[in-house]
Write an enzyme that holds these catalytic residues in place. Structure first.
Site, PDB file in Angstrom:
ATOM      1  N   GLY A   1       0.768  -1.238   0.000  1.00  0.00           N
ATOM      2  CA  GLY A   1       0.000   0.000   0.000  1.00  0.00           C
ATOM      3  C   GLY A   1       0.798   1.285   0.000  1.00  0.00           C
ATOM      4  O   GLY A   1       0.212   2.367  -0.059  1.00  0.00           O
TER       5      GLY A   1
ATOM      6  N   GLU B   1       4.614  -6.182   2.621  1.00  0.00           N
ATOM      7  CA  GLU B   1       4.609  -6.735   1.248  1.00  0.00           C
ATOM      8  C   GLU B   1       4.206  -5.695   0.214  1.00  0.00           C
ATOM      9  O   GLU B   1       3.187  -5.848  -0.461  1.00  0.00           O
ATOM     10  CB  GLU B   1       3.691  -7.962   1.168  1.00  0.00           C
ATOM     11  CG  GLU B   1       2.297  -7.722   1.703  1.00  0.00           C
ATOM     12  CD  GLU B   1       1.422  -8.972   1.662  1.00  0.00           C
ATOM     13  OE1 GLU B   1       1.907 -10.039   2.045  1.00  0.00           O
ATOM     14  OE2 GLU B   1       0.256  -8.833   1.250  1.00  0.00           O
ATOM     15  N   PRO B   2       5.010  -4.637   0.057  1.00  0.00           N
ATOM     16  CA  PRO B   2       4.663  -3.645  -0.957  1.00  0.00           C
ATOM     17  C   PRO B   2       4.902  -4.155  -2.380  1.00  0.00           C
ATOM     18  O   PRO B   2       5.710  -5.060  -2.604  1.00  0.00           O
ATOM     19  CB  PRO B   2       5.602  -2.472  -0.650  1.00  0.00           C
ATOM     20  CG  PRO B   2       6.756  -3.076   0.052  1.00  0.00           C
ATOM     21  CD  PRO B   2       6.239  -4.293   0.782  1.00  0.00           C
ATOM     22  N   GLY B   3       4.202  -3.557  -3.311  1.00  0.00           N
ATOM     23  CA  GLY B   3       4.422  -3.800  -4.730  1.00  0.00           C
ATOM     24  C   GLY B   3       4.838  -2.504  -5.400  1.00  0.00           C
ATOM     25  O   GLY B   3       5.992  -2.297  -5.769  1.00  0.00           O
TER      26      GLY B   3
ATOM     27  N   TYR C   1      -8.616   4.309 -13.207  1.00  0.00           N
ATOM     28  CA  TYR C   1      -8.645   5.003 -11.902  1.00  0.00           C
ATOM     29  C   TYR C   1      -8.522   6.515 -12.026  1.00  0.00           C
ATOM     30  O   TYR C   1      -8.425   7.194 -10.993  1.00  0.00           O
ATOM     31  CB  TYR C   1      -7.473   4.558 -11.017  1.00  0.00           C
ATOM     32  CG  TYR C   1      -7.191   3.076 -10.963  1.00  0.00           C
ATOM     33  CD1 TYR C   1      -8.113   2.199 -10.404  1.00  0.00           C
ATOM     34  CD2 TYR C   1      -5.992   2.556 -11.438  1.00  0.00           C
ATOM     35  CE1 TYR C   1      -7.835   0.840 -10.332  1.00  0.00           C
ATOM     36  CE2 TYR C   1      -5.708   1.203 -11.361  1.00  0.00           C
ATOM     37  CZ  TYR C   1      -6.628   0.352 -10.814  1.00  0.00           C
ATOM     38  OH  TYR C   1      -6.342  -0.985 -10.739  1.00  0.00           O
TER      39      TYR C   1
ATOM     40  N   CYS D   1     -10.365   1.920 -29.520  1.00  0.00           N
ATOM     41  CA  CYS D   1     -11.711   2.366 -29.852  1.00  0.00           C
ATOM     42  C   CYS D   1     -12.571   2.514 -28.601  1.00  0.00           C
ATOM     43  O   CYS D   1     -13.510   1.747 -28.386  1.00  0.00           O
ATOM     44  CB  CYS D   1     -12.326   1.357 -30.822  1.00  0.00           C
ATOM     45  SG  CYS D   1     -13.837   1.947 -31.552  1.00  0.00           S
ATOM     46  N   GLU D   2     -12.192   3.477 -27.746  1.00  0.00           N
ATOM     47  CA  GLU D   2     -12.927   3.802 -26.521  1.00  0.00           C
ATOM     48  C   GLU D   2     -12.651   5.270 -26.224  1.00  0.00           C
ATOM     49  O   GLU D   2     -11.486   5.683 -26.259  1.00  0.00           O
ATOM     50  CB  GLU D   2     -12.390   3.010 -25.309  1.00  0.00           C
ATOM     51  CG  GLU D   2     -12.573   1.532 -25.364  1.00  0.00           C
ATOM     52  CD  GLU D   2     -13.715   1.012 -24.510  1.00  0.00           C
ATOM     53  OE1 GLU D   2     -14.263   1.790 -23.686  1.00  0.00           O
ATOM     54  OE2 GLU D   2     -14.049  -0.159 -24.678  1.00  0.00           O
TER      55      GLU D   2
ATOM     56  N   TYR E   1       1.828  -2.043 -12.057  1.00  0.00           N
ATOM     57  CA  TYR E   1       0.471  -2.177 -12.578  1.00  0.00           C
ATOM     58  C   TYR E   1       0.339  -1.583 -13.980  1.00  0.00           C
ATOM     59  O   TYR E   1      -0.677  -0.983 -14.326  1.00  0.00           O
ATOM     60  CB  TYR E   1      -0.549  -1.564 -11.603  1.00  0.00           C
ATOM     61  CG  TYR E   1      -0.405  -2.123 -10.208  1.00  0.00           C
ATOM     62  CD1 TYR E   1      -0.727  -3.453  -9.954  1.00  0.00           C
ATOM     63  CD2 TYR E   1       0.097  -1.360  -9.152  1.00  0.00           C
ATOM     64  CE1 TYR E   1      -0.565  -3.993  -8.689  1.00  0.00           C
ATOM     65  CE2 TYR E   1       0.260  -1.894  -7.894  1.00  0.00           C
ATOM     66  CZ  TYR E   1      -0.077  -3.215  -7.664  1.00  0.00           C
ATOM     67  OH  TYR E   1       0.084  -3.750  -6.412  1.00  0.00           O
TER      68      TYR E   1
END
Ligand code: LLP
Length: 377
Positions: free
Chosen positions: A224, A259-261, A302, A329-330, A358
């Site tokens: 986090g 346990e960070p990412g 997000y 196409c969005e 991510y």
């Protein structure tokens, strides 16, 4: 804030872009630097890396060499880290599944991986899977935190973990199956800009251990750590470390794991992409890139902020605001809205910053467009 690693490496990045775009580039020195900074600031008994943030083999190896153990969320991630790190003892892997299928959980237990129990009901319906094993229990601490509603992982609106009120009955049921709860785990969310968060989680877990789990010697407070972007103030990692140290002084009998990412890999990665077309519609300037939301979905999903730089024109003044968009196409296929941006034209190399976490792991082939490939330097 120190200048990002890529500022001094413009020529090398332009050469990498000449070979191919879109392309993720990871700087392994930055990955190692963040691992060392974490260890220096935060007193923990075990440092894990949330592999979901970036599974590139060189990144996984670099963090393993710094002494970080893998935290995995799927059997596929477990298989991947075991392939990348052939000497890895499966007992060093922490597996924190959520609504995973029975066979995947059974396989992890059979392989000797440390498994986190995320749903008390499975003690009844999968009794033979769990019987006799030592496990961690993932606790829902009740209040989620984080940079967006999609990444807050606590409270009844979140699908993760066991509610506090259900832990007593869980302890009884586990005892009847010979399942020992040797650790408690929580992850309240991602991008949590509060130095006290880990220490608060540790206190919550310690209280649950006191109430129900005499064998729980480990408290895993999750990941986090935020990586502020867009000129936001840096996160005070030292303060997070001091808060955790204060908890450890109160409760020295517990081991504490983190346990960070994102913190370990976000700033090590950039997405290199090339301008495909520029368009003006009314007052609006659109700068189109050959990377789209299929390579980096965080802004679309997000509203996440990523700095965007025209690497071909590093000293050019701002020409005005631009919509920085991709070829998908969005309408949501955008990296930035109304962003002050210099002149840009077809062929310019554009860098999207803090894309190491991510990014590639969340990519897709939507529109049958291959997502950006990855290279580590
Ligand atoms: N541990 C557990 C159990 C997790 O679920 C996560 C992330 C982490 C650790 C690592 O969290 P971190 O230190 O990276 O915040 N895709 C979103 C983030 C999703 C995080 C999912 N779980 C994003 O791009 O912001």
């Amino acid at each position: 804030m120190p200048s990002p690693w890529w500022r001094a490496r413009r020529d090398a990045l332009l050469a990498l872009a000449d070979a191919q775009t879109p392309r993720y580039v990871y700087d392994l020195a930055t990955v190692r630097d963040r691992a060392r900074a974490l260890r220096a600031a935060v007193p923990a008994d075990r440092y894990l890396y949330a592999v979901k943030a970036n599974g590139h083999a060189d990144v996984v190896r670099a963090l393993a060499a710094e002494g970080l153990r893998p935290e995995c969320v799927s059997g596929f991630e477990i298989a991947h880290v075991r392939q990348v790190l052939p000497a890895l003892d499966p007992a060093e892997v922490l597996y924190t599944p959520n609504f995973a299928p029975r066979a995947e959980v059974a396989q992890a237990l059979a392989d000797g991986v440390r498994v986190t129990l995320d749903n008390a009901a499975t003690l009844d319906v999968w009794a033979e899977v769990w019987r006799g094993h030592d496990v961690f229990v993932r606790v829902d601490p009740g209040v989620g935190k984080g940079h967006h509603a999609h990444v807050r992982t606590a409270g009844t609106a979140s699908k993760f973990g066991v509610a506090g009120a259900d832990l007593g009955p869980l302890a009884v049921r586990a005892g009847a199956l010979g399942v020992r709860v040797v650790g408690l785990h929580a992850h309240v969310g991602s991008g949590v800009d509060e130095p006290e968060a880990w220490a608060q989680t540790a206190r919550t877990l310690a209280a649950h251990a006191d109430a129900h789990f005499p064998d729980a010697a480990v408290l895993d407070v999750g990941g986090g750590l935020p990586v502020p972007t867009g000129g936001a103030p840096a996160f005070d990692l030292a303060a997070a470390g001091r808060a955790l140290a204060a908890f450890r002084a109160e409760r020295p009998e517990f081991e504490v794991w983190v346990e960070p990412g994102r913190y370990l890999v976000a700033e090590a990665g950039v997405l290199l992409t090339r301008v495909t077309q520029v368009k003006r519609k009314g007052d609006v300037r659109y700068v189109g890139l050959d990377a789209g939301m299929n390579s980096l979905v965080r802004p679309a999903l997000y509203g996440a902020h990523h700095d965007v730089v025209n690497l071909s024109r590093p000293d050019a003044p701002v020409e005005g605001p631009a919509e920085i968009v991709g070829p998908i196409c969005e309408t949501g296929d955008a990296f930035a809205h109304a962003r002050p941006f210099p002149h840009a034209q077809e062929g310019d190399v554009v860098l999207i910053d803090t894309a190491g976490a991510y990014g590639a792991v969340m990519a897709s082939s939507y529109n049958r467009r291959p997502p950006a490939e990855e290279v580590a330097v």
